[in-house]
Design an enzyme around this catalytic site. Structure first.
Site, mmCIF file in Angstrom:
data_model
loop_
_atom_site.group_PDB
_atom_site.id
_atom_site.type_symbol
_atom_site.label_atom_id
_atom_site.label_comp_id
_atom_site.label_asym_id
_atom_site.label_seq_id
_atom_site.Cartn_x
_atom_site.Cartn_y
_atom_site.Cartn_z
ATOM 1 N N TRP A 340 3.121 0.920 -11.416
ATOM 2 C CA TRP A 340 4.149 0.098 -12.229
ATOM 3 C C TRP A 340 3.606 -0.990 -13.022
ATOM 4 O O TRP A 340 4.451 -1.711 -13.962
ATOM 5 C CB TRP A 340 5.490 -0.244 -11.388
ATOM 6 C CG TRP A 340 5.218 -1.143 -10.667
ATOM 7 C CD1 TRP A 340 3.993 -1.427 -9.778
ATOM 8 C CD2 TRP A 340 5.947 -2.623 -10.278
ATOM 9 N NE1 TRP A 340 4.279 -2.751 -9.002
ATOM 10 C CE2 TRP A 340 5.573 -3.383 -9.278
ATOM 11 C CE3 TRP A 340 7.492 -3.007 -10.986
ATOM 12 C CZ2 TRP A 340 6.023 -4.483 -8.921
ATOM 13 C CZ3 TRP A 340 7.585 -4.039 -10.472
ATOM 14 C CH2 TRP A 340 7.148 -4.959 -9.454
ATOM 15 N N ASP A 341 2.467 -1.422 -12.452
ATOM 16 C CA ASP A 341 1.816 -2.725 -13.197
ATOM 17 C C ASP A 341 1.730 -2.561 -14.751
ATOM 18 O O ASP A 341 1.965 -3.418 -15.490
ATOM 19 C CB ASP A 341 0.368 -2.885 -12.729
ATOM 20 C CG ASP A 341 0.129 -3.024 -10.971
ATOM 21 O OD1 ASP A 341 1.235 -2.300 -10.292
ATOM 22 O OD2 ASP A 341 -0.841 -3.355 -10.776
ATOM 23 N N GLU A 479 6.849 -4.764 -0.304
ATOM 24 C CA GLU A 479 6.084 -3.625 0.318
ATOM 25 C C GLU A 479 6.146 -4.147 1.867
ATOM 26 O O GLU A 479 5.861 -2.971 2.541
ATOM 27 C CB GLU A 479 5.006 -3.162 -0.266
ATOM 28 C CG GLU A 479 5.225 -2.727 -1.664
ATOM 29 C CD GLU A 479 4.023 -2.400 -2.332
ATOM 30 O OE1 GLU A 479 3.689 -1.436 -3.179
ATOM 31 O OE2 GLU A 479 2.824 -3.390 -2.098
ATOM 32 N N LYS A 591 6.701 -9.923 0.248
ATOM 33 C CA LYS A 591 5.323 -9.770 -0.068
ATOM 34 C C LYS A 591 5.313 -10.463 -1.618
ATOM 35 O O LYS A 591 4.277 -11.181 -1.918
ATOM 36 C CB LYS A 591 4.857 -8.460 -0.022
ATOM 37 C CG LYS A 591 3.551 -8.238 -0.555
ATOM 38 C CD LYS A 591 3.071 -6.632 -0.453
ATOM 39 C CE LYS A 591 1.668 -6.514 -1.009
ATOM 40 N NZ LYS A 591 1.378 -5.193 -0.840
ATOM 41 N N GLN A 592 6.205 -10.075 -2.463
ATOM 42 C CA GLN A 592 6.076 -10.435 -3.697
ATOM 43 C C GLN A 592 7.633 -10.396 -4.495
ATOM 44 O O GLN A 592 8.347 -10.003 -4.048
ATOM 45 C CB GLN A 592 5.219 -9.456 -4.844
ATOM 46 C CG GLN A 592 5.554 -8.161 -4.495
ATOM 47 C CD GLN A 592 4.842 -7.242 -5.635
ATOM 48 O OE1 GLN A 592 4.599 -7.497 -6.630
ATOM 49 N NE2 GLN A 592 4.292 -6.164 -5.063
#
Length: 769
Positions: A340-341, A479, A591-592
Site C-alpha cells: 500500500w506504500d 500491525e 506500530k504506526q
C-alpha cells in the site's frame, strides 16, 4: 573517440554542494547501507552504489543490478516470487606483472563516493591506488539513463602518477548466475531467463579505451569479457567507457537479444557524450517540475532533494506492468514486492509532479485486477481484494510465516487480514482522477477498480443484530494488533470506497451512458446491487464516540493496557521486541499511524476540533515501529498548525536513510518514508489540497524557514507556488494551461491566469490554525 577534456568535466560533480551527497573512507558496518543510499535507478534499471575500483578476493559481492518486473520463484508451486538480481555489468580489474592491483577496503582512507542528485549520477574518486612500481589516481562515473531506460554508462579515468610497467585492464561481468539461467553468453551479449515466471533479459555491452587520447584496440576474451594492455608512464591519462543495453522479455517466445543489440548500437552511434547529454536533459526536466526549495534550513533542503531524487528514480511511465516495491530498485528487502506504500505514500508525489508516472502505476493495479478478484473469490467475497504484497500477476505474494527476533516461527496474517489495501488503491485512483481530470483513464480502468473494490467492501461488511455492518478479523495499519474487529481506518476507508463507487456509477450513467451500460453489463452491476451499496455505506460501523469525538482504533482498544512510551525512551528496537508480541497485542501501543493515517487521508471525517483531539490521544501511543509512521504523523501535525513538532517528525523520517547511526537500510532505501516527507512538506507545511475547481493552499511553515517554493501539475496546468514567510506573502504563477482557481487559507477562490502572477497577503487571508 573519447574526448579527455570532456570526460574530465563529466567526472566532476555538480558545483553546488546542495545537490551532492558524499561519503569518504570505508566503514565495513555501513558499507551495504551506503550501497542503498547511493543507488542509481531509472524505474527500469537499478544499480546499488557499490565501489567501482578493483576489488580483491576478500571483497567479492557484486554491485547488484535490478531490473523492474524480473521476478521468479525458487520453485513453481510453493515459494513466493522474488525480484532476481541481474549480472553486474561494471566489473573492472587492473592486472600488473605481479598480479591484480587490489584495493583493500580497509586501506582506502582517501576514497570518496559522491551521489550527484542533480545529474542522477554516481561518482567516485580514489586519490591513490598504490602497488610496487606503480601509483595511480582513479575516478569513475556511472548512471542508468533517464532518457532511454534500457541504457547504462560507466566512465573511468586513470591518471598514472608514477611507474613504468606493463598493465592490462580487464572489463567483464560478474554474478552472471545469481538466480538466472544463462541461455546465451558471447563476446558482446548475454541472455538469461527465469526458471518459472517466463521472463528473460538480454544485456549487450560495448567498451572502448584510450591512452593519452589515442584509441587502444582490445582483446576479445569471450563471454562479455575484454582486455586492453599497454605500458604506463608518469603523467599518462587512460580513459575507459562502457555502455550496456538491457531489455526484458515477458514472454518465453521472444528472445530479447536482438532488441538489446539494436539499443546498444544506437547508443554507440550517439556516443557516450550524447547518451550523457540526453540523460542530463531528462533529469533537468524532472527537477524543473519536481524540485522543492526551502530557504532557511539546509539539512531539510538536502533531505528533500535526496527524497525527490529517489522518487524520480523509482518510476517508469513507459511500463504499466510494473510498480514500485517497498525498496524501489535499490535493494531486495521484501523481495521487491509492492505494498500500500505505493498508493498512499508515493502516488501524491507523482500525481502532482509527474502524472504520466502516476497513471502507469495505477494501470499496474488495473492489470492485476483479475488477481484481486481471484483473491476475493477464494476468501468467500465478491469484487476485488488486492494482494497485500504484489509482484507480477496480483496474486498474493505475502509469506505465510517468518522467523522472529527470538528465532521462533511467527505466522504472518497480513496476506489474509490486511485488507485495507483495496480501499487504498481506490483512494489513489480517485485522487489521480480528481487532480488530472483524466477521463479516459477513469472510463477505461479507474472506474472498474473503484467499482470492484466497492463491491468487495459491500460483501465484506456483514449485517449483525445491532443493525450495523461490521468488518471483523482484520489487521489495520497498526500491525501490532491482529485479527481485530472494526478497525477504524479499515471501516472508514471501506465506507469511503463504497460511496465513491456509487459516485462513479452515477457519473458514468450521466456523462457516458454507453460506457456505463457496457461496464455494468460486463460486471453484472444492476440497480438492485447499487441500492444495496447505498444501504451498506450508511450502516458500516465507522463513527467516532459522540461524547469524545474519538475514533476507537478497533473494538476493545480503549480497554487495553496503557503503556507510557516515555518510560522506554532511548530504546533501539520496536516495542514489540521490548514487550514481546503477546503483551504488545494486549496493550495500546501502536506500530504506526492508524487513526492518525485516517486523519491525514480523510480529514473531513473529523468535525471541528475532533481531528486535534484524535491526534492528541493517539500520538503518544505510537512507537513508530514502521518507517511509514513519522512522516504521516508530521503531515497531520503540520496541518494542525504544530509546525515545530512536524519538523521533528520530518527529521526523524529523513534520518532513516540519511543518518549514519542507522544501519537498517542495507536492503534498500525506504521509498515510502521518502515519499512521506515530500507529502509532509507540500501537503502539510504548504497545506496543498485538491478542490473541485482548483487547488487550495494553507501554509503552516516552521518558524526558521524563510520561504518554501514548489511546482504543481493540475489538470493539464503547470504552476509554481512560493510561500515567503518573511514577507508573509504567497506568490502563485500559472506557467501553462487554462485559467484555474486557487484558494488560500479560508479566503474566497482567486483566479490564476498565465502572465498574471498572483500575490496574496497571508496575514489577511489565513484562517486561524
Amino acid at each position: 573517440m573519447i574526448e579527455t577534456g570532456t570526460m574530465e568535466q563529466m567526472l566532476r560533480p555538480t558545483a553546488d554542494p546542495a545537490w551532492l551527497l558524499a561519503t569518504e573512507g570505508y566503514d565495513p558496518l555501513r558499507e551495504s547501507s551506503f550501497e542503498s543510499r547511493f543507488a542509481i535507478s531509472n524505474g527500469f534499471l537499478g544499480v546499488r552504489g557499490g565501489r567501482a575500483a578493483t576489488r580483491g578476493a576478500r571483497w567479492v559481492v557484486p554491485a547488484r543490478t535490478y531490473v523492474a518486473g524480473l521476478f521468479d520463484k525458487s520453485d513453481a508451486q510453493h515459494a513466493i516470487p522474488e525480484l532476481i538480481p541481474a549480472a553486474d555489468w561494471m566489473k573492472l580489474r587492473i592486472l600488473l606483472p605481479g598480479g591484480a592491483l587490489i584495493q583493500h577496503p580497509g586501506d582506502v582512507s582517501s576514497h570518496r563516493i559522491t551521489l550527484d542528485l542533480q545529474r542522477g549520477a554516481l561518482l567516485s574518486e580514489c586519490s591513490r591506488l598504490k602497488a610496487p612500481d606503480i601509483s595511480l589516481r582513479l575516478r569513475t562515473l556511472r548512471f542508468v539513463s533517464l532518457s532511454d531506460r534500457a541504457l547504462g554508462l560507466q566512465l573511468i579515468q586513470l591518471e598514472i602518477e608514477e611507474g613504468e610497467v606493463e598493465v592490462t585492464l580487464e572489463a567483464s561481468f560478474e554474478g552472471m548466475n545469481l538466480g538466472l539461467a544463462s541461455v546465451q553468453i558471447d563476446q558482446h551479449v548475454g541472455v538469461w531467463r527465469t526458471e518459472h515466471s517466463g521472463k528473460s533479459i538480454a544485456m549487450a555491452s560495448g567498451s572502448s579505451l584510450q591512452v593519452d587520447g589515442h584509441d587502444l584496440f582490445g582483446t576479445a576474451l569471450g563471454q562479455l569479457k575484454s582486455s586492453w594492455s599497454w605500458k604506463t608512464r608518469a603523467g599518462q591519462v587512460v580513459c575507459f567507457e562502457r555502455s550496456v543495453a538491457i531489455v526484458r522479455s515477458d514472454v518465453e517466445a521472444f528472445n530479447p537479444a536482438a532488441a538489446a543489440i539494436e539499443k546498444l548500437g544506437a547508443a554507440r552511434q550517439l556516443g557516450w557524450h550524447g547518451v550523457t547529454a540526453a540523460h542530463e536533459a531528462a533529469w533537468a526536466s524532472r527537477w524543473l517540475l519536481s524540485d522543492v526549495l526551502v530557504d532557511g534550513d539546509a539539512s531539510v533542503q538536502q533531505a528533500l532533494r535526496f527524497a525527490i531524487y529517489h522518487l524520480n528514480s523509482a518510476a517508469n511511465p513507459g511500463d504499466e506492468r510494473v510498480s514500485i516495491g517497498a525498496r524501489a530498485l535499490t535493494g531486495a528487502d521484501y523481495h521487491g514486492h509492492v505494498f500500500w506504500d505505493t498508493e498512499i505514500f508515493l502516488l501524491p508525489f507523482y500525481i502532482f509532479t509527474w502524472p504520466e508516472a502516476a497513471r502507469a502505476l495505477l494501470m499496474y493495479r488495473f492489470h492485476t485486477l483479475d488477481g484481486a478478484r481471484a483473491k476475493a473469490t477464494r476468501m468467500g467475497w465478491r469484487g476485488a481484494l488486492y494482494a497485500w504484497e504484489s509482484a507480477l500477476t496480483g496474486a498474493e505474494a505475502a509469506p505465510a510465516q517468518a522467523i522472529g527476533p527470538d528465532r521462533q516461527v511467527i505466522p504472518i496474517l497480513c496476506g489474509s487480514q490486511e485488507q485495507h489495501i483495496s480501499a487504498d488503491v481506490a483512494y489513489a485512483v480517485w485522487q489521480y482522477w480528481q487532480a488530472t481530470g483524466d477521463d479516459r483513464f477513469l472510463r477505461e480502468a479507474g472506474a472498474e477498480i473503484i467499482l470492484e473494490t466497492g463491491r468487495f467492501w459491500s460483501s465484506r461488511a456483514k449485517l449483525e443484530a445491532d443493525g450495523r455492518r461490521h468488518i471483523r478479523g482484520v489487521i489495520g495499519p497498526d500491525e501490532y494488533h491482529e485479527d481485530i474487529d472494526d478497525n477504524a481506518y479499515t471501516n472508514v476507508m471501506a465506507r469511503w470506497n463504497v460511496r465513491r463507487a456509487l459516485d462513479i456509477a452515477a457519473l458514468l450513467h450521466e456523462r457516458w451512458p454507453e460506457c456505463w451500460q457496457s461496464l455494468a453489463s460486463r460486471l453484472d452491476i444492476g440497480e438492485a446491487e447499487l441500492k444495496q451499496w447505498r444501504i451498506v455505506a450508511e450502516s458500516i460501523a465507522a463513527n467516532p464516540d459522540p461524547k469524545t469525538g474519538l475514533f476507537q482504533e478497533f473494538s476493545g482498544y480503549f480497554e487495553l493496557e496503557r503503556i507510557n512510551l516515555a518510560d522506554y525512551a532511548g530504546r533501539s528496537v520496536p516495542m514489540d521486541v521490548v514487550l514481546g508480541r503477546e503483551r504488545t497485542q494486549k496493550s495500546q501501543v501502536i506500530k504506526q499511524a492508524d487513526v492518525v493515517a485516517l486523519l491525514a487521508l480523510l480529514p473531513n471525517e473529523f468535525a471541528g476540533e475532533t481531528g486535534a483531539e484524535n491526534f492528541r490521544y493517539y500520538e503518544p501511543r505510537c512507537d513508530h515501529g514502521s518507517s511509514l509512521s513519522p512522516a504521516m504523523h508530521g503531515l497531520v501535525a503540520a496541518r494542525l498548525g504544530q509546525s515545530e513538532k512536524a519538523l521533528r517528525y520530518f527529521r526523524k523520517a529523513a534520518a532513516i536513510d540519511l543518518s549514519d547511526t542507522h544501519v537498517a537500510i542495507d536492503g534498500g532505501v525506504h521509498i515510502a518514508a521518502l515519499g512521506g516527507n515530500w507529502m509532509l512538506v507540500v501537503l502539510g507545511f504548504a497545506g496543498l489540497s485538491l478542490r473541485d475547481d482548483g487547488i487550495g493552499v494553507d501554509p503552516q511553515l516552521p518558524a526558521a524557514w524563510r520561504s518554501l517554493s514548489f511546482g504543481v501539475q493540475w489538470r493539464g496546468r503547470s504552476l509554481k507556488i512560493r510561500i515567503d514567510q518573511e514577507k508573509n506573502r504567497l506568490e502563485a504563477t500559472l506557467e501553462s494551461g487554462a485559467p484555474m482557481m486557487l484558494v488560500v487559507g479560508g479566503a474566497p477562490p482567486r483566479e490564476l491566469r498565465q502572465g498574471n502572477a498572483l500575490q496574496v497577503d497571508l496575514s489577511a487571508e489565513l484562517a486561524p490554525a
